[in-house]
Enzyme design. Structure first.
Site, PDB file in Angstrom:
ATOM      1  N   ASP A 145      -8.416  36.849 -13.505  1.00 21.54           N
ATOM      2  CA  ASP A 145      -9.582  35.968 -13.530  1.00 21.54           C
ATOM      3  C   ASP A 145      -9.519  34.962 -12.393  1.00 21.54           C
ATOM      4  OD1 ASP A 145     -11.857  34.652 -14.251  1.00 21.54           O
ATOM      5  OD2 ASP A 145     -11.020  33.658 -15.991  1.00 21.54           O
ATOM      6  N   ASP A 388     -16.344  35.923  -8.332  1.00 21.36           N
ATOM      7  CA  ASP A 388     -15.623  35.948  -9.607  1.00 21.36           C
ATOM      8  C   ASP A 388     -15.225  37.363  -9.997  1.00 21.36           C
ATOM      9  OD1 ASP A 388     -14.607  34.954 -12.076  1.00 21.36           O
ATOM     10  OD2 ASP A 388     -16.459  35.507 -13.059  1.00 21.36           O
TER      11      ASP A 388
END
Length: 536
Positions: A145, A388
């Site tokens: 992440d 992301d």
């Protein structure tokens, strides 16, 4: 004329990441006459001893340097959740679940929070898994992440609230070598959203006199449990440190969270954001070349589990220039690869984000300018585009999204029937029934910087699949635009303006150059890139 002599009494070897230091402790001075009377045997023995230690130091330096050589990046495999799933799902179901998850995370990130709660990371990641192990515990799969900055594991005993529809957790147990992080540690303050260490040590019942003298630095006064929230879940954890195993390296004193209770978060997270506790930040303190740059190359899958059997390479550090620019199966089929870079933007409210400036999107030959909120980050932390790894689809502000869709539909919709029935079931729009070969306009992302434009491969923004495979409807081929509406600009104020999702990053090596504060994109054949790098 010299009348005294000092000799090396003890030899001390000090190792650092770059050098080996030899230090001598000085033996009490003796008269030169006494030295002259010393036997030749003693002097010879002392010389032999010193030479031995010098050679030992050289050997140790060579071994130590070899393990963290600046020319050697670290290559790790990423697996996609599709490759580990035991359940087969239809393309329509996978589209719906991925689009719902992307939308929910993006919108929850912008929901108004109570004042004492800080802004949330985008998500806990959901697609790409990285295996790590700390201490003597077994390897655990964590979501990669880049939208958060914490590394945490679900630890036994473990309770996950509202996890009935979630994948089973990958649990670990603390090893005997794990130690608690003291309340006075900067890492403790970072986990508690920069709360002063004096406050944290007071919570840990450290006596006032020790707080004032800064002596609450042992296991008797551990860092208090901390609360950490994502866009779609939360957890309570404690900080520990232990050795992190990244074969062939072992990183000492790696800090991580151990969570026994979570809300809707059964899988741990390897945070690669820009915070102190992230994997890159902690690696940088151990071996700067590993933490100052990382990249990944996500294998193009189109929701086909067979395509993601091969690992997506995660590269910590960078290859030398020639290896970076020339990749291929053999010397006759080398392909020159150039990176397109765009500068990272600072975000005062969300410092862990990799925010960049988007100037516009071209659909075919028409360039649609991006709104001001996507071009910059304001002083309140609003705006910009976050690159992301944890969100599947790219999210755009409503007005900008509608302009892109309108132009796309004007080219594809005039030839192909709109698949209105499929759109609610997939969560994507617009979708079309494809009765013949479809011509799709090119889609180009224009980032800030001279020549910083990225042309997306067709499969990254237009997904084709068969509808009706459940037998309830006639089978028809469908194609959908793979961008999503993120909501009105008024709803997005104070938060990120848009997200570049991992689906749009497939088939690129995406490099996060932290040293030069930039993000780069280079087209790669990611499915074979793992083998190419291992042969280098």
């Amino acid at each position: 004329m010299l009348n005294s002599y000092t000799s090396c009494h003890h030899l001390i070897i000090i190792l650092s990441t770059d050098h080996v230091f030899l230090l001598c402790t000085i033996k009490k001075s003796r008269p030169l006459l006494q030295i002259q009377k010393q036997s030749h045997t003693d002097i010879s023995a002392m010389k032999t001893c010193c030479i031995f230690f010098i050679y030992l130091a050289i050997i140790l330096q060579h071994c130590f340097y070899f393990s963290v050589s600046s020319s050697s990046p670290l290559l790790l495999p990423l697996s996609h959740s599709l490759s580990t799933s035991k359940h087969s799902s239809s393309p329509l179901h996978l589209l719906k679940s991925s689009s719902s998850r992307s939308s929910e995370r993006f919108r929850r990130h912008h929901q108004k929070r109570q004042q004492h709660q800080l802004p949330l990371p985008l998500s806990s990641g959901s697609d790409y898994l990285l295996s790590l192990s700390v201490g003597s515990s077994s390897s655990v799969s964590l979501y990669l992440d880049t939208g958060s900055d914490l590394v945490w594991f679900p630890c036994r005993p473990f309770t996950c609230i509202l996890c009935e529809s979630k994948p089973p957790p990958s649990l670990t147990s603390l090893s005997s070598s794990a130690t608690t992080v003291p309340c006075s540690s900067p890492s403790c303050s970072a986990a508690h959203s920069s709360l002063p260490s004096s406050d944290l040590c007071a919570i840990s019942n450290c006596p006032l006199d020790l707080i004032e003298t800064g002596e609450c630095n042992n296991s008797s006064y551990p860092c208090p449990p901390f609360y950490y929230a994502y866009g779609d879940g939360s957890l309570v954890a404690r900080l520990f440190s232990d050795s992190l195993s990244l074969p062939p390296l072992s990183v000492a004193n790696f800090t991580f969270g151990c969570a026994h209770t979570t809300l809707a978060e059964p899988i741990g997270v390897a945070g690669f954001g820009r915070g102190r506790l992230s994997v890159p930040a902690q690696l940088a303190s151990f071996a700067p070349h590993l933490g100052n740059s990382f990249s990944y190359c996500l294998v193009s899958h189109s929701f086909d589990s067979e395509r993601v059997r091969r690992p997506s390479p995660l590269i910590l550090g960078r290859f030398v220039e020639e290896k970076e620019k020339r990749v291929g199966a053999d010397d006759d089929h080398k392909e020159k690869v150039e990176f397109v870079y765009t500068e990272l933007l600072d975000n005062p409210k969300h410092p862990y984000f990799y925010s960049v400036s988007l100037q516009g999107i071209s659909v075919g030959k028409r360039n649609i300018p991006a709104p001001a909120m996507l071009r910059r980050v304001d002083r309140n932390g609003g705006g910009g585009v976050v690159v992301d790894s944890g969100t599947t689809f790219t999210m755009l502000p409503a007005k900008f999204y509608n302009s892109v869709v309108e132009e796309f539909d004007s080219r594809v919709g005039r030839v192909h029937e709109r698949a209105d029935r499929v759109e609610p079931s997939s969560g994507m729009s617009p979708c079309y029934y494809l009765n013949q070969t479809v011509r799709v306009p090119a889609l180009v992302l224009h980032f800030a910087g001279n020549g910083s434009s990225v042309t997306l491969p067709r499969r990254n923004y237009f997904y084709e699949f068969m509808d009706g495979e459940d037998g309830k409807e006639e089978k028809r081929k469908v194609g959908c635009l793979m961008l999503m509406n993120g909501g009105d600009e008024s709803e997005l104020r104070g938060g990120t303006g848009a997200i570049l999702g991992n689906y749009q990053q497939q088939g690129f090596e995406v490099v996060y150059d932290l040293l030069n504060r930039r993000v780069g994109f280079a087209k790669r054949k990611c499915a074979s890139y793992w083998d190419t790098l291992n042969q280098s």
